[in-house]
Design a protein around this motif. Structure first.
Motif, PDB file in Angstrom:
ATOM      1  N   HIS A  66     -59.765  27.125  55.514  1.00 58.43           N
ATOM      2  CA  HIS A  66     -60.782  26.418  54.735  1.00 58.43           C
ATOM      3  C   HIS A  66     -60.133  25.291  53.953  1.00 58.43           C
ATOM      4  O   HIS A  66     -58.984  25.412  53.512  1.00 58.43           O
ATOM      5  CB  HIS A  66     -61.459  27.386  53.763  1.00 58.43           C
ATOM      6  N   ASP A  68     -60.961  22.437  50.698  1.00 57.02           N
ATOM      7  CA  ASP A  68     -61.835  22.077  49.585  1.00 57.02           C
ATOM      8  C   ASP A  68     -61.282  20.845  48.874  1.00 57.02           C
ATOM      9  O   ASP A  68     -60.075  20.778  48.588  1.00 57.02           O
ATOM     10  CB  ASP A  68     -61.917  23.214  48.555  1.00 57.02           C
ATOM     11  N   PRO A  70     -62.728  19.558  45.563  1.00 56.46           N
ATOM     12  CA  PRO A  70     -63.808  19.796  44.584  1.00 56.46           C
ATOM     13  C   PRO A  70     -64.374  18.510  43.983  1.00 56.46           C
ATOM     14  O   PRO A  70     -65.578  18.434  43.721  1.00 56.46           O
ATOM     15  CB  PRO A  70     -63.119  20.658  43.520  1.00 56.46           C
ATOM     16  N   GLY A  73     -67.010  17.268  46.305  1.00 58.84           N
ATOM     17  CA  GLY A  73     -67.905  18.255  46.892  1.00 58.84           C
ATOM     18  C   GLY A  73     -67.680  18.491  48.371  1.00 58.84           C
ATOM     19  O   GLY A  73     -68.620  18.829  49.103  1.00 58.84           O
ATOM     20  N   HIS A  75     -66.302  20.751  51.242  1.00 55.33           N
ATOM     21  CA  HIS A  75     -65.934  22.149  51.485  1.00 55.33           C
ATOM     22  C   HIS A  75     -66.199  22.433  52.961  1.00 55.33           C
ATOM     23  O   HIS A  75     -67.331  22.265  53.432  1.00 55.33           O
ATOM     24  CB  HIS A  75     -66.754  23.090  50.615  1.00 55.33           C
ATOM     25  N   ASP A  77     -64.963  25.009  56.517  1.00 46.37           N
ATOM     26  CA  ASP A  77     -64.111  25.919  57.263  1.00 46.37           C
ATOM     27  C   ASP A  77     -63.313  25.130  58.291  1.00 46.37           C
ATOM     28  O   ASP A  77     -63.714  24.038  58.707  1.00 46.37           O
ATOM     29  CB  ASP A  77     -64.955  26.986  57.965  1.00 46.37           C
ATOM     30  N   VAL A 146     -56.609  18.510  46.676  1.00 48.94           N
ATOM     31  CA  VAL A 146     -57.074  19.093  47.932  1.00 48.94           C
ATOM     32  C   VAL A 146     -56.489  20.493  48.027  1.00 48.94           C
ATOM     33  O   VAL A 146     -55.279  20.676  47.845  1.00 48.94           O
ATOM     34  CB  VAL A 146     -56.617  18.270  49.155  1.00 48.94           C
ATOM     35  N   GLU A 147     -57.328  21.477  48.307  1.00 48.32           N
ATOM     36  CA  GLU A 147     -56.864  22.854  48.432  1.00 48.32           C
ATOM     37  C   GLU A 147     -57.163  23.354  49.845  1.00 48.32           C
ATOM     38  O   GLU A 147     -58.279  23.213  50.331  1.00 48.32           O
ATOM     39  CB  GLU A 147     -57.546  23.755  47.401  1.00 48.32           C
ATOM     40  N   THR A 149     -57.032  26.775  52.036  1.00 45.07           N
ATOM     41  CA  THR A 149     -56.884  28.225  52.056  1.00 45.07           C
ATOM     42  C   THR A 149     -56.378  28.662  53.422  1.00 45.07           C
ATOM     43  O   THR A 149     -56.782  28.128  54.455  1.00 45.07           O
ATOM     44  CB  THR A 149     -58.232  28.900  51.755  1.00 45.07           C
ATOM     45  N   GLU A 217     -55.160  33.440  46.786  1.00 47.83           N
ATOM     46  CA  GLU A 217     -56.611  33.180  46.851  1.00 47.83           C
ATOM     47  C   GLU A 217     -57.351  33.945  45.770  1.00 47.83           C
ATOM     48  O   GLU A 217     -57.036  35.096  45.490  1.00 47.83           O
ATOM     49  CB  GLU A 217     -57.130  33.553  48.231  1.00 47.83           C
TER      50      GLU A 217
END
Length: 217
Positions: A66, A68, A70, A73, A75, A77, A146-147, A149, A217
């Motif tokens: 994933h 993100d 933020p 906005g 987001h 997968d 930027v993140e 996961t 996480e």
């Protein structure tokens, strides 16, 4: 409309985030372009490539799941994408345009090296407003976070260094794909003006970022 893109081992051919699939989007992107099109970077984003020291936060290999951003906005997968039979870097299927792709011949996010994510800017095969996973990428600014996961439940955290809109004819292949000594991230989609003759955007929007840390996480 395609740009050479070296993969791991300096063997590759072609890149264009969504450019390879954009002809299938001709009906929708015509409407989208007429309405003003997707957000675009506020500045040209020129300048020499930046390098960064390792931070001690670099991670081993794990599949990214994933992404993100933020601040804008964004987001999405992540799917794995590789090379097509023509040697092009693939993109997610049009009916999965709300998901972005991780180029699995490069580094995984969090690892030392250039990790590359690509995503559609729009698609008429998803529900209205037809905005793809990376529709907001042109709104990203220097300093944004930027993140990414990962499947090991770790989150790789990056800081944006540059946002660039560049002609597909002048795609900066070496800058995007060449090996680097730090953990880097590149995010790519289509942008710029819309060419009604080819039913394609003329530019690529590219975000460059470097790893600043990681957390569970």
């Amino acid at each position: 409309m395609e740009s050479a893109a070296p993969a791991r081992g300096n063997r590759v051919l072609i890149w264009c985030a969504v450019g390879l699939a954009v002809f299938a989007l001709s009906k929708f992107v015509h409407t989208e372009a007429a309405a003003g099109g997707p957000p675009q970077p506020a500045a040209p984003g020129d300048g020499p490539p930046k390098t960064f020291p390792t931070t001690g936060a670099e991670l081993g290999f794990a599949l990214p799941t994933h992404v993100d951003i933020p601040k804008v906005g964004l987001h999405a997968d992540l799917l794995q994408v590789g090379l097509t039979e023509a040697g092009a870097i693939d993109v997610p299927p049009l009916n999965q345009a709300l998901e972005a792709g991780w180029y699995d011949k490069g580094a995984a996010p969090g690892q030392v090296g250039a990790a590359v994510l690509d995503g559609h800017v729009d698609s008429d095969e998803i529900p209205a407003p037809h905005q793809g996973a990376f529709y907001q990428l042109g709104q990203v600014a220097v300093g944004d976070t930027v993140e990414v996961t990962r499947a090991d439940r770790m989150v790789a955290v990056y800081q944006v260094d540059q946002v660039q809109s560049v002609s597909k004819q002048q795609f900066p292949t070496d800058r995007v794909y060449s090996p680097v000594s730090f953990a880097a991230l590149r995010l790519i989609t289509c942008g710029g003006d819309f060419d009604y003759k080819t039913h394609s955007y003329l530019n690529n929007v590219i975000v460059y970022a470097h790893l600043t840390g990681s957390h569970a996480e």
